[in-house]
Design a protein around this motif. Structure first.
Motif, PDB file in Angstrom:
ATOM      1  N   ALA A 172      54.582 -32.539   8.708  1.00 24.39           N
ATOM      2  CA  ALA A 172      55.651 -31.603   8.326  1.00 24.39           C
ATOM      3  C   ALA A 172      57.027 -32.178   8.638  1.00 24.39           C
ATOM      4  O   ALA A 172      57.971 -32.039   7.831  1.00 24.39           O
ATOM      5  CB  ALA A 172      55.449 -30.273   9.052  1.00 24.39           C
ATOM      6  N   SER A 173      57.161 -32.830   9.788  1.00 23.60           N
ATOM      7  CA  SER A 173      58.451 -33.411  10.172  1.00 23.60           C
ATOM      8  C   SER A 173      58.823 -34.575   9.254  1.00 23.60           C
ATOM      9  O   SER A 173      59.994 -34.741   8.893  1.00 23.60           O
ATOM     10  CB  SER A 173      58.399 -33.878  11.627  1.00 23.60           C
ATOM     11  OG  SER A 173      58.127 -32.803  12.499  1.00 23.60           O
ATOM     12  N   GLN A 174      57.838 -35.384   8.879  1.00 18.99           N
ATOM     13  CA  GLN A 174      58.111 -36.489   7.956  1.00 18.99           C
ATOM     14  C   GLN A 174      58.646 -35.982   6.625  1.00 18.99           C
ATOM     15  O   GLN A 174      59.628 -36.517   6.095  1.00 18.99           O
ATOM     16  CB  GLN A 174      56.835 -37.307   7.723  1.00 18.99           C
ATOM     17  CG  GLN A 174      56.471 -38.250   8.848  1.00 18.99           C
ATOM     18  CD  GLN A 174      55.203 -39.030   8.558  1.00 18.99           C
ATOM     19  OE1 GLN A 174      54.381 -38.610   7.748  1.00 18.99           O
ATOM     20  NE2 GLN A 174      55.033 -40.156   9.203  1.00 18.99           N
ATOM     21  N   GLU A 175      58.000 -34.950   6.087  1.00 20.43           N
ATOM     22  CA  GLU A 175      58.447 -34.399   4.803  1.00 20.43           C
ATOM     23  C   GLU A 175      59.841 -33.794   4.920  1.00 20.43           C
ATOM     24  O   GLU A 175      60.650 -33.898   3.991  1.00 20.43           O
ATOM     25  CB  GLU A 175      57.449 -33.347   4.310  1.00 20.43           C
ATOM     26  CG  GLU A 175      56.072 -33.913   3.982  1.00 20.43           C
ATOM     27  CD  GLU A 175      56.121 -35.043   2.972  1.00 20.43           C
ATOM     28  OE1 GLU A 175      56.882 -34.930   1.992  1.00 20.43           O
ATOM     29  OE2 GLU A 175      55.426 -36.051   3.177  1.00 20.43           O
ATOM     30  N   ALA A 176      60.122 -33.158   6.057  1.00 19.79           N
ATOM     31  CA  ALA A 176      61.443 -32.561   6.262  1.00 19.79           C
ATOM     32  C   ALA A 176      62.515 -33.646   6.351  1.00 19.79           C
ATOM     33  O   ALA A 176      63.612 -33.504   5.780  1.00 19.79           O
ATOM     34  CB  ALA A 176      61.444 -31.709   7.528  1.00 19.79           C
ATOM     35  N   LEU A 177      62.223 -34.738   7.044  1.00 18.76           N
ATOM     36  CA  LEU A 177      63.184 -35.836   7.164  1.00 18.76           C
ATOM     37  C   LEU A 177      63.405 -36.534   5.828  1.00 18.76           C
ATOM     38  O   LEU A 177      64.528 -36.923   5.489  1.00 18.76           O
ATOM     39  CB  LEU A 177      62.689 -36.837   8.208  1.00 18.76           C
ATOM     40  CG  LEU A 177      62.673 -36.348   9.663  1.00 18.76           C
ATOM     41  CD1 LEU A 177      61.909 -37.324  10.545  1.00 18.76           C
ATOM     42  CD2 LEU A 177      64.091 -36.173  10.194  1.00 18.76           C
ATOM     43  N   THR A 215      56.112 -26.866  12.863  1.00 22.67           N
ATOM     44  CA  THR A 215      55.840 -26.763  14.298  1.00 22.67           C
ATOM     45  C   THR A 215      55.285 -25.401  14.666  1.00 22.67           C
ATOM     46  O   THR A 215      54.301 -25.296  15.421  1.00 22.67           O
ATOM     47  CB  THR A 215      57.129 -27.036  15.097  1.00 22.67           C
ATOM     48  OG1 THR A 215      57.608 -28.352  14.797  1.00 22.67           O
ATOM     49  CG2 THR A 215      56.867 -26.940  16.586  1.00 22.67           C
ATOM     50  N   ILE A 216      55.880 -24.343  14.134  1.00 26.53           N
ATOM     51  CA  ILE A 216      55.415 -22.998  14.478  1.00 26.53           C
ATOM     52  C   ILE A 216      54.023 -22.755  13.909  1.00 26.53           C
ATOM     53  O   ILE A 216      53.173 -22.133  14.561  1.00 26.53           O
ATOM     54  CB  ILE A 216      56.406 -21.939  13.952  1.00 26.53           C
ATOM     55  CG1 ILE A 216      57.718 -22.035  14.737  1.00 26.53           C
ATOM     56  CG2 ILE A 216      55.839 -20.550  14.101  1.00 26.53           C
ATOM     57  CD1 ILE A 216      57.592 -21.785  16.219  1.00 26.53           C
ATOM     58  N   LEU A 217      53.762 -23.233  12.697  1.00 31.47           N
ATOM     59  CA  LEU A 217      52.418 -23.105  12.136  1.00 31.47           C
ATOM     60  C   LEU A 217      51.393 -23.826  13.012  1.00 31.47           C
ATOM     61  O   LEU A 217      50.282 -23.330  13.244  1.00 31.47           O
ATOM     62  CB  LEU A 217      52.381 -23.666  10.718  1.00 31.47           C
ATOM     63  CG  LEU A 217      53.073 -22.829   9.638  1.00 31.47           C
ATOM     64  CD1 LEU A 217      53.090 -23.576   8.316  1.00 31.47           C
ATOM     65  CD2 LEU A 217      52.381 -21.482   9.463  1.00 31.47           C
ATOM     66  N   ALA A 218      51.765 -25.009  13.497  1.00 34.15           N
ATOM     67  CA  ALA A 218      50.857 -25.771  14.360  1.00 34.15           C
ATOM     68  C   ALA A 218      50.636 -25.061  15.691  1.00 34.15           C
ATOM     69  O   ALA A 218      49.500 -24.964  16.175  1.00 34.15           O
ATOM     70  CB  ALA A 218      51.426 -27.170  14.591  1.00 34.15           C
ATOM     71  N   LEU A 219      51.702 -24.552  16.296  1.00 32.94           N
ATOM     72  CA  LEU A 219      51.575 -23.842  17.574  1.00 32.94           C
ATOM     73  C   LEU A 219      50.770 -22.558  17.402  1.00 32.94           C
ATOM     74  O   LEU A 219      50.009 -22.165  18.296  1.00 32.94           O
ATOM     75  CB  LEU A 219      52.959 -23.532  18.147  1.00 32.94           C
ATOM     76  CG  LEU A 219      53.767 -24.739  18.641  1.00 32.94           C
ATOM     77  CD1 LEU A 219      55.166 -24.313  19.059  1.00 32.94           C
ATOM     78  CD2 LEU A 219      53.065 -25.422  19.809  1.00 32.94           C
ATOM     79  N   SER A 220      50.931 -21.906  16.259  1.00 35.71           N
ATOM     80  CA  SER A 220      50.146 -20.698  15.985  1.00 35.71           C
ATOM     81  C   SER A 220      48.664 -21.025  15.898  1.00 35.71           C
ATOM     82  O   SER A 220      47.817 -20.259  16.368  1.00 35.71           O
ATOM     83  CB  SER A 220      50.621 -20.049  14.679  1.00 35.71           C
ATOM     84  OG  SER A 220      51.970 -19.664  14.773  1.00 35.71           O
TER      85      SER A 220
END
Length: 300
Positions: A172-177, A215-220
């Motif tokens: 998710a972070s890679q796609e956002a960057l 991140t929130i989806l992963a933490l959930s």
């Protein structure tokens, strides 16, 4: 202009009713699929709230787990879950976002980086029980080295859960960057900023909404997982709360799982009450993420 280049209007009129009918059919199919999901969700929520609301009282939050349904509570499980999430969040976010920054901003594009990206994406689909076995071997038992053994502690469970959700956060972070236009980076570098200053002051703020969502989806997911906790041996009943990350603890998913499998019908009601608490925590987490995401989107 030659007539051969024009669309034959008679053919279009002839096919239009069939195309419109297909459009209505597909629209109806998608609507039915959506309604089925919503109806099932509504039934499940109604059943859980109907069974669990009667047990949501002060004693339920202040009592430890018990073999008696009327005196059973989630104090230990709730505090243990909070400890677990507060330990998972910094570990997974720092490692996940840091890895994504390196892969997108610093790593050279070659076969090795492509190989790493493919494997990170594949790890996101690995069953959670596999990560539980990995955590049991490496963190709980210390891979055979007694000095490295963390036991059935908060930090051991947090490291296991972090391994499980890291691929989701990284992808998710890679796609956002990557969604940040390269022209913005070039403009920052053109004004004399260093690579790190550009990432810190330009790229990261622009990509925070996407990073937060993943991140929130992963933490959930980590909050609701039971299989890894079962594998590493987190206790279902513990009459104390942790005082540090090296102490044993209870977790809400384990507590719900333990109550749900008991034969007494009253414990099904108690487990429904615990599910309501877990849902509330998830809603709060997602609400905070939506607020922060919208705040940064307005700034951009």
């Amino acid at each position: 202009m030659s007539n051969t280049n024009l669309v034959d209007q008679s053919i279009v009129r002839k096919k239009l009713p069939t195309r419109l009918m297909k459009n209505k059919v597909i629209k109806s199919v998608f609507l039915i699929c959506t309604l089925i999901g919503l109806v099932v969700l509504a039934i499940l929520l109604f059943d859980i709230f109907r069974k669990g609301m009667t047990h949501l009282n002060v004693d339920f939050f202040t009592n430890f787990s018990s073999t008696t349904p009327s005196s059973a509570g989630i104090k230990g499980a709730l505090i243990g879950t909070l400890w677990l999430m507060m330990t998972i969040a910094p570990i997974s976010i720092i490692l996940g976002v840091g890895t994504a920054i390196y892969m997108v901003e610093y790593a050279k594009e070659n076969w090795f980086t492509k190989f790493i990206r493919v494997n990170i994406s594949n790890l996101a689909g690995v069953p959670s029980v596999v990560f539980g076995l990995l955590g049991l071997t490496i963190f709980v038992r210390g891979a055979g080295f007694e000095n490295l053994s963390l036991g059935k502690s908060v930090i051991a469970a947090a490291l296991t859960m972090s391994l499980m959700i890291l691929p989701i956060i990284i992808v998710a972070s890679q796609e956002a960057l990557k969604s940040v236009p390269s022209s913005i980076r070039e403009a920052s570098l053109g004004l004399g900023s260093t690579k790190w200053q550009t990432i810190k002051n330009v790229v990261l703020p622009a990509s925070i909404p996407g990073i937060l969502t993943g991140t929130i989806l992963a933490l959930s997911r980590a909050l609701g997982e039971t299989a890894p906790l079962v594998v590493i041996g987190i206790p279902a009943i513990l009459m104390k709360t942790p005082n540090s990350i090296f102490d044993s603890f209870q977790a809400l998913p384990m507590q719900i799982y333990n109550w749900a499998k008991l034969p007494q019908a009253e414990f099904q009601l108690v487990s429904s009450a615990a599910i309501i608490v877990l849902l509330i925590i998830l809603i709060i987490m997602n609400s905070i993420a939506i607020y922060i995401r919208n705040k940064y989107q307005r700034k951009l």
